[in-house]
Design a protein around this motif. Structure first.
Motif, PDB file in Angstrom:
ATOM      1  N   ILE A   7       0.867  -1.180   0.000  1.00 19.14           N
ATOM      2  CA  ILE A   7       0.000   0.000   0.000  1.00 19.14           C
ATOM      3  C   ILE A   7       0.905   1.231   0.000  1.00 19.14           C
ATOM      4  O   ILE A   7       1.752   1.395   0.878  1.00 19.14           O
ATOM      5  CB  ILE A   7      -0.909   0.036   1.241  1.00 19.14           C
ATOM      6  N   VAL A   8       0.715   2.104  -0.992  1.00 20.10           N
ATOM      7  CA  VAL A   8       1.503   3.330  -1.084  1.00 20.10           C
ATOM      8  C   VAL A   8       0.535   4.507  -1.032  1.00 20.10           C
ATOM      9  O   VAL A   8      -0.324   4.645  -1.905  1.00 20.10           O
ATOM     10  CB  VAL A   8       2.334   3.374  -2.379  1.00 20.10           C
ATOM     11  N   VAL A   9       0.677   5.346   0.004  1.00 23.95           N
ATOM     12  CA  VAL A   9      -0.237   6.482   0.206  1.00 23.95           C
ATOM     13  C   VAL A   9       0.486   7.767  -0.137  1.00 23.95           C
ATOM     14  O   VAL A   9       1.532   8.089   0.451  1.00 23.95           O
ATOM     15  CB  VAL A   9      -0.760   6.525   1.660  1.00 23.95           C
ATOM     16  N   GLY A  10      -0.060   8.508  -1.079  1.00 22.50           N
ATOM     17  CA  GLY A  10       0.581   9.721  -1.559  1.00 22.50           C
ATOM     18  C   GLY A  10       0.642  10.829  -0.526  1.00 22.50           C
ATOM     19  O   GLY A  10      -0.249  10.976   0.307  1.00 22.50           O
ATOM     20  N   GLY A  11       1.748  11.626  -0.627  1.00 22.70           N
ATOM     21  CA  GLY A  11       1.909  12.773   0.249  1.00 22.70           C
ATOM     22  C   GLY A  11       1.454  14.059  -0.435  1.00 22.70           C
ATOM     23  O   GLY A  11       1.555  14.222  -1.650  1.00 22.70           O
ATOM     24  N   ALA A  12       0.918  14.992   0.358  1.00 23.91           N
ATOM     25  CA  ALA A  12       0.435  16.267  -0.182  1.00 23.91           C
ATOM     26  C   ALA A  12       1.611  17.113  -0.662  1.00 23.91           C
ATOM     27  O   ALA A  12       2.727  17.026  -0.136  1.00 23.91           O
ATOM     28  CB  ALA A  12      -0.366  17.017   0.879  1.00 23.91           C
ATOM     29  N   GLY A  13       1.350  17.937  -1.697  1.00 23.79           N
ATOM     30  CA  GLY A  13       2.364  18.858  -2.196  1.00 23.79           C
ATOM     31  C   GLY A  13       2.785  19.859  -1.139  1.00 23.79           C
ATOM     32  O   GLY A  13       1.990  20.248  -0.284  1.00 23.79           O
ATOM     33  N   GLU A  14       4.042  20.277  -1.221  1.00 24.59           N
ATOM     34  CA  GLU A  14       4.599  21.176  -0.217  1.00 24.59           C
ATOM     35  C   GLU A  14       5.089  22.466  -0.884  1.00 24.59           C
ATOM     36  O   GLU A  14       5.082  22.603  -2.103  1.00 24.59           O
ATOM     37  CB  GLU A  14       5.769  20.488   0.504  1.00 24.59           C
ATOM     38  N   HIS A  15       5.542  23.368  -0.045  1.00 24.04           N
ATOM     39  CA  HIS A  15       6.177  24.601  -0.506  1.00 24.04           C
ATOM     40  C   HIS A  15       6.994  25.145   0.641  1.00 24.04           C
ATOM     41  O   HIS A  15       6.741  24.770   1.794  1.00 24.04           O
ATOM     42  CB  HIS A  15       5.115  25.619  -0.926  1.00 24.04           C
ATOM     43  N   PRO A  16       7.798  26.113   0.461  1.00 26.70           N
ATOM     44  CA  PRO A  16       8.863  26.123  -0.538  1.00 26.70           C
ATOM     45  C   PRO A  16      10.016  25.265  -0.036  1.00 26.70           C
ATOM     46  O   PRO A  16      10.077  24.931   1.129  1.00 26.70           O
ATOM     47  CB  PRO A  16       9.271  27.582  -0.597  1.00 26.70           C
ATOM     48  N   GLY A  17      10.961  24.999  -0.881  1.00 27.73           N
ATOM     49  CA  GLY A  17      12.197  24.314  -0.520  1.00 27.73           C
ATOM     50  C   GLY A  17      12.043  22.820  -0.327  1.00 27.73           C
ATOM     51  O   GLY A  17      12.993  22.141   0.023  1.00 27.73           O
TER      52      GLY A  17
END
Length: 454
Positions: free
Chosen positions: A95-105
């Motif tokens: 099972i691979v659960v996606g991570g939310a997009g981040e900002h910055p760096g």
């Protein structure tokens, strides 16, 4: 005595060794226990997770949500993919659960989110048989990152879905938005194809390399395209036929839930010519004699003999000759036995055979305390007739009423009383005739003698 009266009513159940069974009223059926689905939830951890298929589980419903793209609320929403997959108990599912997009760096988000000042959201997927992209059997695409440094109501990352959506960019952004991924190709950026999405990976630029205006495409079966000074595209989803897809439904991190109901195995065997079917459907034996049913399901089996056969009964986890109903709170196995019908009146169906016919005692004194019993053995269930005659010098000199009734296979007995009351017999010699008649009129007859003393 009435000619139609069965012997056992006359004898008050005195047929010895006849195997008579008193059948009590059937108990009220138990209230069915509804199967209880079990749910396992996998949240984002930043690494692969695993689930071992429990015993008795042959399928489960997987509900996947891709993660949202980065962008301080303007990132594209993750898609959803829901499907029921066939499983093998004991297998290990990744099972691979996606991570939310981040900002910055922060570079790419977990599981395929593209690099960017606002990175794309990662996909969520299920992998069977291995850890590679080719082992994915169900995928929910992640959302694309929003445009950076030019926020506005029209600058949204593309949503993940069966087909990822394009990034939505407007003034004051000046770049080209990233395209959404499709079922068989990554999203494209028409100005810079180095930002195109790939299988499992959203396109983008490394934000640590000074690309503060970049946005990353969402991860997915194929990744969405990234963008510079514009919003990125969403990733695409994937699944087998019948998968339910939704576009743009998940904010923040991805998630996977697994819903399953434990099942139990029912095995049917047959002896002879006939078939067995089940309700609910699953067993059709002849062809399918083993099936899995949800745990605690009430299953009813019905046996149907073939032409020229009859159903003899159940053995194993059922008995009797009626429909077999059982609760599958554990694995069950039953056998249905069918027997060929013997054509009566043929060599395969001989006449009934009487044996061991005797009157005990053979001599007795006629009085009220006298107890006299006729005993016999017969080869099959029959109608019987008992005739009593007094014999004087070889001739019939007295007749007593005949008794008629039924007798099952095996040993039987009849106590002389009432119509053939020994206390009413005159002294002398008597001849008792016992006749056995089967259902097609075949018969056997035996005579015995006894004496009444003064």
């Amino acid at each position: 005595m009435s000619p139609s009266r069965p012997l056992h009513t006359v004898l008050a159940a005195s047929l010895l060794g006849a195997g008579i069974t008193l059948v009590s009223a059937a108990p009220s059926p138990a209230v069915p226990v509804a199967p209880t689905p079990q749910v396992v939830t996998f949240d984002h951890t930043g690494s692969n997770q695993s689930w071992t298929v429990p015993d008795g589980v042959i399928e489960a419903t997987f509900d996947l949500y891709g993660a949202q793209g980065g962008g301080e609320g303007n990132g594209g929403l993750g898609g959803r993919a829901t499907a029921t997959l066939s499983l093998i108990p004991g297998d290990v599912i990744t099972i691979v659960v996606g991570g939310a997009g981040e900002h910055p760096g922060i570079p790419s988000s977990f599981n395929g989110g593209g690099d960017g000042w606002h990175s794309g959201g990662g996909a969520s997927d299920v992998r069977i048989g291995g850890l590679g992209l080719a082992d994915r059997v169900l995928v929910a695409g992640g959302g694309g990152g929003a445009a950076s440094l030019c926020f506005g109501p029209d600058n949204w990352g593309g949503n993940g879905g069966e087909t990822g959506e394009d990034g939505a960019s407007g003034s004051p952004c000046t770049g080209t938005p990233g395209g959404g991924a499709t079922a068989d190709a990554g999203g494209q950026n028409s100005t810079d194809n180095t930002l195109d999405g790939l299988a499992g990976q959203g396109g983008g630029r490394d934000s640590e390399a000074g690309m503060v205006s970049s946005s990353g495409g969402g991860g997915g079966w194929y990744g969405g395209a990234g963008a510079i000074s514009a919003a990125a595209g969403g990733g695409s989803s994937h699944g087998p036929a019948g998968t339910l897809f939704e576009t743009g439904v998940r904010s923040a991190q991805g998630q996977v839930t697994v819903t399953f109901t434990p099942s139990e195995k029912l095995t049917v065997s047959r002896v002879g010519a006939g078939s067995v079917t089940s309700a609910p459907a699953g067993i059709d034996c002849g062809t399918r004699c083993t099936a899995m049913f949800d745990q605690n399901t009430d299953v009813t089996l019905t046996a149907t003999p073939a032409s020229g056969a009859t159903f003899s009964g159940w053995s194993g986890d059922c008995s009797g000759t009626g429909p077999c109903t059982m609760r599958l709170d554990e694995a069950r196995a039953v056998t249905a036995t069918f027997a060929a019908i013997v054509q009566q009146g043929t060599p395969e169906d001989p006449a009934p055979a009487l044996s061991e016919v005797r009157v005990k005692p053979g001599k007795f004194t006629s009085d009220r305390r006298t107890k006299v019993t006729l005993r016999w053995r017969v080869s099959e269930a029959v109608d019987v007739r008992v005739r009593l005659r007094q014999v004087c010098q070889g001739e019939v000199c007295g007749r007593y009423d005949a008794v008629r009734g039924t007798a099952p296979t095996g040993a039987g007995s009849y106590r002389l009383r009432r119509d053939l009351n020994p206390a009413k017999l005159r002294p002398g010699r008597y001849r008792l005739t016992l006749v056995a008649i089967d259902t097609v009129g075949q018969r056997d007859r035996e005579r015995v003698h006894f004496r009444v003393r003064r």
